[in-house]
Design a protein around this motif. Structure first.
Motif, PDB file in Angstrom:
ATOM      1  N   THR A 154       0.824  -1.208   0.000  1.00  0.00           N
ATOM      2  CA  THR A 154       0.000   0.000   0.000  1.00  0.00           C
ATOM      3  C   THR A 154       0.860   1.260   0.000  1.00  0.00           C
ATOM      4  O   THR A 154       0.531   2.245  -0.672  1.00  0.00           O
TER       5      THR A 154
ATOM      6  N   PRO B  66      -4.580   6.219   0.664  1.00  0.00           N
ATOM      7  CA  PRO B  66      -3.914   5.665  -0.522  1.00  0.00           C
ATOM      8  C   PRO B  66      -3.038   6.644  -1.290  1.00  0.00           C
ATOM      9  O   PRO B  66      -2.230   6.233  -2.121  1.00  0.00           O
TER      10      PRO B  66
ATOM     11  N   ILE C 199      -7.236  -1.737   4.476  1.00  0.00           N
ATOM     12  CA  ILE C 199      -6.162  -2.448   3.777  1.00  0.00           C
ATOM     13  C   ILE C 199      -6.743  -3.671   3.070  1.00  0.00           C
ATOM     14  O   ILE C 199      -7.841  -4.132   3.401  1.00  0.00           O
TER      15      ILE C 199
END
Length: 515
Positions: free
Chosen positions: A195, A323, A339
């Motif tokens: 991520t 993000p 997530i």
């Protein structure tokens, strides 16, 4: 060639050793430890744990060593042998540690007497082996000189085996040990890596306690996992962090809002420290990052992405991650998106799932979520249901699945990322001679976000002095738990059920501070 699937933390280390052997894994007080050197230290520690202490899979050890290389080596040695690690804050006093030390039944406790001299005479939860930092260093030195180090005979460790027990106040007031499995850790590290798009070229500073979930999972284990470089800071020093970022070209910082407020203050005092162009990303968890702080960080680090994070000990650190750079988004105020593989539900008081945009109780389910508190069936029954975990936080999800945390459980105080549970402090102060009633409420702090304030009703004819109470407390609990202020009052407001009305107390505190 595709890498084999990693199921436990020792495999994570070995993968980085194989790829990054001669590169720096840990930097501490001017000393560099390559991945090969770290691996040798881990092997030596594992040999001593096994041969000298007869420790093996399923045994429990406590590490109260702070942000030191010895903690890192011992932690991964334990992972290789299937030993369960309980990280313990070096800030805690004997009374703070009572519940933890009695409940884990540790075979060995490793401690630094410069931080916790009381450990030397430990009686409560006394382990078979009580090992000071100096004694452990001497043992390792003698073993190394005698070449007794052996290749690690890695235990058969499964993803669902417990790796660490991290104690958190949670939402009930009693100290609860979140039992994190190897699989929980690996899922968390994978989520962070992908991520945040972290690589082996990244470097970070560990300025917060390594015993906390952010320090252990989101910094130590994460950077070992990706093959990056981690700079251990034995104690928090904002100016030193700025110097390290500038001199060593640090690329990533992760901390609480308090960390970044103190960095901003240090930068104002020492504007000549250096250049921060290398810093590509800031991750901020353990509290809400308000717009004012974001704007000031953007001025200090203009080329740096700012990524809010929401997480818990019970989610092995990450639950949601912003993000993109929060400054470029219309979702400012959100904690980002859940997530991968994490399911979020917002439920009402009857556990019915609410519609998009409605505010309610946040429940989570996924591979990062622990399945139990250590030997605590009452808490397990309260917080875990059908694979779902009740966070105790109030939140909502918008139409794009962005998570907004609205509030925490009502009696939790978050002082710069350090959790203070009111009942614990109230119970302690109630034992002070002359205290009739006591209530703890949060007070706003520019630096820490929140601090504890104590409202005390004294017994008639028992005059009390706040400094005396605070001094008494400071010898019993960690400094961050000691109230910043004591307010003496003739009575505590009560609600219809006869319980202390803390909403009214907060309002009274606001009135007092505004006068």
């Amino acid at each position: 060639m595709q890498q084999p699937k990693i199921t436990h933390l020792y495999q994570s280390l070995q993968q980085s050793v194989n790829r990054r052997g001669e590169h720096t894994a840990i930097f501490f007080e001017g000393h560099k430890y390559s991945y090969n050197q770290l691996n040798q230290n881990v092997n030596l520690c594992a040999t001593c744990l096994k041969e000298s202490f007869n420790l093996g899979k399923g045994d429990v050890i406590v590490l109260a060593l702070g942000n030191r290389p010895e903690f890192c080596s011992l932690f991964y040695a334990a992972m290789a042998l299937g030993i369960i690690v309980v990280p313990l804050s070096t800030k805690l006093k004997s009374a703070d540690s009572h519940t933890i030390l009695t409940s884990v039944n540790a075979k060995a406790v490793f401690y630094d007497p410069t931080s916790q001299p009381w450990m030397a005479t430990l009686e409560v939860g006394k382990p078979s082996h009580l090992v000071s930092l100096a004694d452990w260093q001497l043992m390792l030195s003698n073993a190394d000189d005698q070449k007794v180090i052996q290749p690690v005979q890695v235990a058969t460790v499964a993803a669902d085996d417990i790796a660490a027990i991290i104690y958190t106040s949670g939402t009930t007031g009693s100290s609860k040990g979140a039992a994190l499995t190897h699989g929980n850790f690996i899922a968390a590290l994978t989520a962070y890596q992908h991520t945040l798009q972290l690589t082996e070229q990244d470097s970070a500073i560990l300025p917060i306690p390594i015993c906390h979930i952010t320090g252990l999972s989101a910094l130590l284990c994460l950077f070992i996992h990706i093959g990056g470089t981690l700079y251990l800071q034995p104690r928090f020093n904002a100016e030193e962090i700025l110097k390290t970022v500038s001199h060593h070209k640090i690329t990533f910082l992760h901390g609480s809002p308090t960390v970044f407020i103190l960095l901003l203050q240090a930068a104002e005092k020492h504007p000549q420290v250096g250049d921060y162009a290398s810093l590509r990303m800031i991750a901020c968890g353990a509290g809400h990052l308000n717009v004012g702080i974001i704007e000031r960080l953007a001025q200090l680090f203009p080329a740096t992405e700012i990524r809010p994070i929401y997480g818990l000990t019970e989610t092995s650190s990450p639950a949601s991650i912003f993000p993109v750079d929060v400054r470029s988004s219309d979702k400012m105020g959100s904690s980002g998106l859940p997530i991968p593989e994490l399911s979020c539900q917002i439920r009402d008081d009857n556990q019915q799932v609410l519609a998009v945009g409605e505010i309610g109780h946040l429940w989570l389910k996924g591979p990062v979520v622990v399945s139990q508190y250590w030997q605590n069936p009452a808490a397990n029954q309260q917080f875990f249901h059908d694979g779902w975990f009740y966070t105790g936080d109030i939140a909502c999800l918008d139409q794009d699945n962005y998570l907004y945390i609205k509030d925490r459980s009502k009696d939790m105080i978050n002082r710069g990322g350090e959790k203070i549970y009111c009942i614990e402090i109230e119970n302690l102060i109630s034992n002070y001679p002359g205290v009739k009633e006591i209530a703890i409420v949060p007070s706003h702090s520019e630096i820490y976000g929140e601090e504890a304030v104590a409202f005390i009703v004294a017994h008639r004819n028992k005059p009390l002095v706040s400094d005396n109470i605070l001094h008494w407390l400071s010898n019993k609990i960690a400094k961050f738990k000691v109230p910043s202020k004591i307010v003496f009052t003739t009575e505590l407001p009560k609600n219809a059920n006869g319980k202390t009305d803390k909403v009214a107390l907060r309002q009274k505190l606001t009135q007092l501070t505004s006068q």
